[in-house]
Design a protein around this motif. Structure first.
Motif, mmCIF file in Angstrom:
data_model
loop_
_atom_site.group_PDB
_atom_site.id
_atom_site.type_symbol
_atom_site.label_atom_id
_atom_site.label_comp_id
_atom_site.label_asym_id
_atom_site.label_seq_id
_atom_site.Cartn_x
_atom_site.Cartn_y
_atom_site.Cartn_z
ATOM 1 N N SER A 1 -10.578 -4.211 1.682
ATOM 2 C CA SER A 1 -11.797 -3.993 0.889
ATOM 3 C C SER A 1 -12.947 -4.809 1.486
ATOM 4 O O SER A 1 -12.726 -5.773 2.217
ATOM 5 C CB SER A 1 -11.560 -4.396 -0.564
ATOM 6 N N LYS A 2 -14.139 -4.416 1.123
ATOM 7 C CA LYS A 2 -15.315 -5.098 1.664
ATOM 8 C C LYS A 2 -15.632 -6.332 0.835
ATOM 9 O O LYS A 2 -15.831 -6.230 -0.380
ATOM 10 C CB LYS A 2 -16.508 -4.140 1.673
ATOM 11 N N ALA A 3 -15.684 -7.484 1.492
ATOM 12 C CA ALA A 3 -16.046 -8.717 0.793
ATOM 13 C C ALA A 3 -17.568 -8.797 0.665
ATOM 14 O O ALA A 3 -18.087 -9.162 -0.380
ATOM 15 C CB ALA A 3 -15.501 -9.932 1.533
ATOM 16 N N TRP A 4 -18.259 -8.480 1.726
ATOM 17 C CA TRP A 4 -19.726 -8.447 1.703
ATOM 18 C C TRP A 4 -20.216 -7.724 2.946
ATOM 19 O O TRP A 4 -19.454 -7.483 3.896
ATOM 20 C CB TRP A 4 -20.334 -9.848 1.597
ATOM 21 N N GLN A 5 -21.496 -7.386 2.917
ATOM 22 C CA GLN A 5 -22.150 -6.890 4.127
ATOM 23 C C GLN A 5 -23.516 -7.529 4.218
ATOM 24 O O GLN A 5 -24.126 -7.857 3.207
ATOM 25 C CB GLN A 5 -22.249 -5.366 4.147
ATOM 26 N N TYR A 6 -23.972 -7.724 5.447
ATOM 27 C CA TYR A 6 -25.252 -8.387 5.664
ATOM 28 C C TYR A 6 -26.102 -7.527 6.584
ATOM 29 O O TYR A 6 -25.596 -6.960 7.573
ATOM 30 C CB TYR A 6 -25.014 -9.759 6.309
ATOM 31 N N SER A 7 -27.352 -7.391 6.252
ATOM 32 C CA SER A 7 -28.280 -6.711 7.152
ATOM 33 C C SER A 7 -29.625 -7.399 7.055
ATOM 34 O O SER A 7 -29.890 -8.147 6.102
ATOM 35 C CB SER A 7 -28.416 -5.233 6.781
ATOM 36 N N VAL A 8 -30.455 -7.143 8.046
ATOM 37 C CA VAL A 8 -31.786 -7.737 8.053
ATOM 38 C C VAL A 8 -32.733 -6.712 8.662
ATOM 39 O O VAL A 8 -32.316 -5.892 9.496
ATOM 40 C CB VAL A 8 -31.773 -9.072 8.846
ATOM 41 N N SER A 9 -33.960 -6.730 8.232
ATOM 42 C CA SER A 9 -34.941 -5.770 8.731
ATOM 43 C C SER A 9 -35.054 -5.863 10.249
ATOM 44 O O SER A 9 -35.198 -6.949 10.804
ATOM 45 C CB SER A 9 -36.297 -6.088 8.092
ATOM 46 N N ASN A 10 -34.965 -4.719 10.906
ATOM 47 C CA ASN A 10 -35.025 -4.610 12.376
ATOM 48 C C ASN A 10 -33.829 -5.229 13.093
ATOM 49 O O ASN A 10 -33.843 -5.364 14.304
ATOM 50 C CB ASN A 10 -36.310 -5.230 12.947
ATOM 51 N N GLY A 11 -32.804 -5.639 12.338
ATOM 52 C CA GLY A 11 -31.641 -6.249 12.967
ATOM 53 C C GLY A 11 -30.611 -5.219 13.399
ATOM 54 O O GLY A 11 -30.511 -4.132 12.817
ATOM 55 N N SER A 12 -29.863 -5.550 14.415
ATOM 56 C CA SER A 12 -28.795 -4.688 14.911
ATOM 57 C C SER A 12 -27.747 -5.592 15.555
ATOM 58 O O SER A 12 -28.093 -6.416 16.413
ATOM 59 C CB SER A 12 -29.380 -3.705 15.935
ATOM 60 N N PHE A 13 -26.518 -5.457 15.122
ATOM 61 C CA PHE A 13 -25.506 -6.451 15.476
ATOM 62 C C PHE A 13 -24.330 -5.837 16.244
ATOM 63 O O PHE A 13 -23.746 -4.856 15.784
ATOM 64 C CB PHE A 13 -24.979 -7.127 14.205
ATOM 65 N N TYR A 14 -24.017 -6.422 17.380
ATOM 66 C CA TYR A 14 -22.858 -5.954 18.156
ATOM 67 C C TYR A 14 -22.035 -7.090 18.769
ATOM 68 O O TYR A 14 -20.910 -6.853 19.198
ATOM 69 C CB TYR A 14 -23.312 -4.994 19.263
ATOM 70 N N SER A 15 -22.600 -8.275 18.867
ATOM 71 C CA SER A 15 -21.814 -9.347 19.488
ATOM 72 C C SER A 15 -20.815 -9.891 18.475
ATOM 73 O O SER A 15 -21.062 -9.874 17.265
ATOM 74 C CB SER A 15 -22.735 -10.465 19.982
ATOM 75 N N ALA A 16 -19.691 -10.365 18.993
ATOM 76 C CA ALA A 16 -18.645 -10.870 18.088
ATOM 77 C C ALA A 16 -19.157 -12.101 17.338
ATOM 78 O O ALA A 16 -19.618 -13.057 17.964
ATOM 79 C CB ALA A 16 -17.409 -11.226 18.899
ATOM 80 N N PRO A 17 -19.089 -12.076 15.993
ATOM 81 C CA PRO A 17 -19.526 -13.264 15.249
ATOM 82 C C PRO A 17 -18.654 -14.474 15.596
ATOM 83 O O PRO A 17 -17.483 -14.320 15.951
ATOM 84 C CB PRO A 17 -19.322 -12.847 13.787
ATOM 85 N N LEU A 18 -19.253 -15.651 15.484
ATOM 86 C CA LEU A 18 -18.532 -16.877 15.812
ATOM 87 C C LEU A 18 -18.329 -17.698 14.548
ATOM 88 O O LEU A 18 -19.267 -17.923 13.779
ATOM 89 C CB LEU A 18 -19.350 -17.700 16.820
ATOM 90 N N ILE A 19 -17.101 -18.164 14.348
ATOM 91 C CA ILE A 19 -16.831 -19.078 13.236
ATOM 92 C C ILE A 19 -16.884 -20.499 13.800
ATOM 93 O O ILE A 19 -16.137 -20.835 14.727
ATOM 94 C CB ILE A 19 -15.455 -18.800 12.600
ATOM 95 N N THR A 20 -17.776 -21.295 13.266
ATOM 96 C CA THR A 20 -17.998 -22.631 13.834
ATOM 97 C C THR A 20 -17.025 -23.636 13.205
ATOM 98 O O THR A 20 -16.441 -23.366 12.146
ATOM 99 C CB THR A 20 -19.440 -23.100 13.550
ATOM 100 N N PRO A 21 -16.888 -24.815 13.829
ATOM 101 C CA PRO A 21 -15.969 -25.824 13.275
ATOM 102 C C PRO A 21 -16.341 -26.251 11.855
ATOM 103 O O PRO A 21 -15.482 -26.632 11.080
ATOM 104 C CB PRO A 21 -16.114 -27.006 14.252
#
Lengths: 355, 274
Positions: free
Chosen positions: A57-77
């Motif tokens: 199931s979907k926990a959340w989704q995020y978008s931003v005006s003029n944004g477009s996402f393809y790089s793998a997100p990074l989880i920081t320490p």
């Protein structure tokens, strides 16, 4: 009547030209995928999604005006989710992985974010398509310094704890000292490199492939080349290191198992069923690779196929592990995200469709 | 080949010729686009000339007295009007489709050129992978990539814009002041104005359409340049200037069209029936 015909003609022309334009400026690519024990994080076009691994199931989704996402997100320490946009917003965003709430955004780069960043205990190192590496304060995204390297940077940096190593489309692998903010050494890879180097602490060596159809073993201290090995085609992905074995794939679809000390290939003709751009995923039984033909293959330590699962679409994104699951994000398949069991390749009953 | 005839016959050859030029002139993509556009224009010169000639003949016909007379005479009898029009075409040796066919042939060439520019610029991993498969083996793709997309003040892989003074930004112009979009719109307008013959016939529907086209096309192309890679803008500007040059070579440029009150009909060249 004539006016309406003319307007229709112009609109048709506009539609045709718009439709036939490639992704040169709009920017489309394959999804970026990361996971932790709870969620998978998928960067796919307009949205960054978090999908619960328990039921898809979907926990959340995020978008931003003029944004477009393809790089793998990074989880920081420190538990942030960092993702860059290739849209005209040119933003690098920090999100809360549990809610998708934006924490901060860095908008100081001159171009898009195609590469994922690297995070250390206090700093984010983010390569941008403008040819610069940006060092940001981990907690706030405040710019600490930037270093102009030149050509577009498409791969995530890696570190040995002291230096930052970064490939560029300009054919070089760079070692950067974050203290002096200077390039310590650079090594010519004979062609562009879209994949990251992989650092092995065992022998202080970097393994990296390039579009020159070569894999290099490079001394992390001074950039000298230990060995280089020819592949049949461009190496797009990061090599995966497992002790004395280096697993590499090329866009001809061949999987190589190289000896870490000599570069000799012990799998002479392991070619699953299509081009491979994603890095091999190390598993307890061997490696898992995903092909452009839309299939996932598990290969044992001798290169023998243990199982394969056809998912459909085209798979360019590297498979990602979470527990005993292998997560796969095909392009153009029925669903955005699939989960298969690492042991036998059986598909989980859920699929994530972004809704 | 048969699975992708468009790629095999148009897109791949175009992209490779573009990259070949890029390689030969020392890795300047802007100059390569200009030279490639000139090359394509030179190859399609006869088609363009035929199209221009055909369009001119049809335009001249609109101003012809006999043509205007039959329009009035058979205004309420479409069938008879069509018969009379066909008779005039036949008598004067006019092919009414002479201007359409070259345009139709050129259409895939224009689209192919447009696509090859965007493909060569390969701005994302997916498009770079597509480019890798497009480049012929003898081209040594590894040495060519990455393309140097800098040309003058532009990054040809991105929409063009000059920064506003003082860091001023406008959300609907995210790349800054769109110089090249204005240049493209202006040269497109100039080309249409200079090359479209005016008409004295108030009922000339072709002239009315041309007049509308001279407004819509510059706006449309300007909009495209605002949103797409500036490499395309280089193609549009070059193509427009070459179009004007070709008309000038054929003695068809009507400079008086640029004057607010200077529109004059071009002299009729339609043969009179005997």
């Amino acid at each position: 009547m004539k006016r309406s015909i003319l307007i229709s003609f112009v609109l048709l022309g506009a539609t045709l030209l718009s439709a036939c334009s490639s992704a040169a400026s709009r920017g489309t690519s394959w999804p970026g995928l990361t996971a932790d024990a709870k969620n998978a994080y998928l960067a796919n076009g307009q949205y960054v999604y978090a999908a619960r691994l328990s039921d898809g199931s979907k926990a959340w989704q995020y978008s931003v005006s003029n944004g477009s996402f393809y790089s793998a997100p990074l989880i920081t320490p420190d538990g942030q989710l960092i993702v860059g946009s290739i849209g005209t917003d040119q933003g690098l965003y920090s999100l809360d992985p549990s809610t998708g709430t934006q924490k901060w955004v860095f908008s100081g780069a001159k171009d898009r974010w195609i590469a994922s960043p690297l995070a250390t205990s206090d700093t984010i190192y983010a390569p941008n398509n403008d040819g610069s590496l940006y060092a940001l304060k981990l907690a706030t995204g405040q710019l600490l310094w930037s270093l102009s390297i030149g050509h577009p940077l498409w791969s995530a940096p890696v570190t040995d704890g002291k230096l930052i190593f970064l490939t560029s489309l300009d054919h070089f692998l760079y070692a950067i000292d974050p203290q002096s903010q200077k390039i310590v050494w650079k090594t010519d890879l004979g062609g562009s490199a879209a994949g990251s180097p992989t650092f092995s602490a065992d022998n202080m060596t970097l393994y990296v492939g390039s579009f020159a159809s070569k894999v290099f073993a490079i001394n992390a201290a001074d950039g000298s080349i230990h060995w280089k090995m020819n592949t049949n085609e461009w190496v797009w992905s990061n090599p995966s290191v497992n002790g004395s074995n280096i697993y590499v794939t090329d866009i001809n679809g061949q999987v190589y198992s190289l000896d870490a000390s000599s570069g000799q290939n012990s799998w002479p003709s392991v070619i699953p069923d299509g081009p491979i751009t994603g890095s091999p995923l190390l598993t307890t039984d061997g490696v898992v690779v995903a092909t452009e033909s839309g299939s996932v293959y598990s290969l044992d330590h001798n290169g023998k196929a243990l199982w394969s699962t056809a998912l459909g679409g085209k798979i360019y994104t590297a498979p990602v592990a979470s527990g005993n699951l292998v997560l796969v994000a095909p392009l153009g398949a029925q669903y955005l995200l699939y989960a298969v069991n690492e042991k036998d390749g059986s598909m989980l009953p859920w699929h994530f469709d972004g809704k | 080949m048969f699975s992708d005839p468009w790629g095999f016959f148009i897109l791949n050859p175009f992209t490779n010729v573009l990259l070949l030029i890029y390689n030969l002139i020392g890795h300047n993509f802007g100059l390569a686009v200009i030279l490639f556009t000139i090359l394509i224009r030179a190859i399609t010169w006869p088609l363009n000339a035929q199209q221009l000639k055909g369009a001119r003949v049809m335009q001249d016909l609109q101003n012809d007295k006999e043509w205007q007379d039959i329009q009035k005479k058979y205004a309420k009898d479409r069938e008879k009007l069509a018969q009379e029009q066909m008779r005039i075409y036949k008598d004067r040796g006019i092919n009414p489709f002479a201007s359409c066919l070259p345009t139709l042939i050129q259409f895939p060439i224009i689209i192919g050129l447009y696509q090859s520019v965007t493909r060569a610029l390969a701005a994302t991993p997916l498009t770079l992978l597509q480019l890798a498969r497009t480049i012929y083996p003898f081209m040594n793709a590894a040495a060519i990539i990455p393309l140097n997309s800098r040309f003058l003040w532009m990054d040809l892989g991105r929409p063009e814009g000059l920064p506003f003074p003082g860091g001023f930004t406008l959300s609907f112009l995210p790349y800054g002041f769109p110089t090249l979009a204005i240049v493209v719109a202006l040269t497109t307008y100039l080309q249409t104005k200079l090359t479209l013959p005016p008409s004295t016939n108030p009922n000339d529907q072709t002239a009315a359409m041309n007049s509308m086209m001279s407004i819509y096309m510059p706006l449309f192309l300007g909009w495209l340049v605002l949103n797409y890679a500036s490499g395309l803008a280089i193609y549009f500007v070059t193509s427009n200037l070459l179009g004007i040059f070709q008309y000038a070579m054929m003695g068809r440029v009507n400079w008086r069209n640029l004057l607010p009150t200077g529109s004059q009909p071009a002299p009729s060249k339609v043969k009179k029936s005997k």
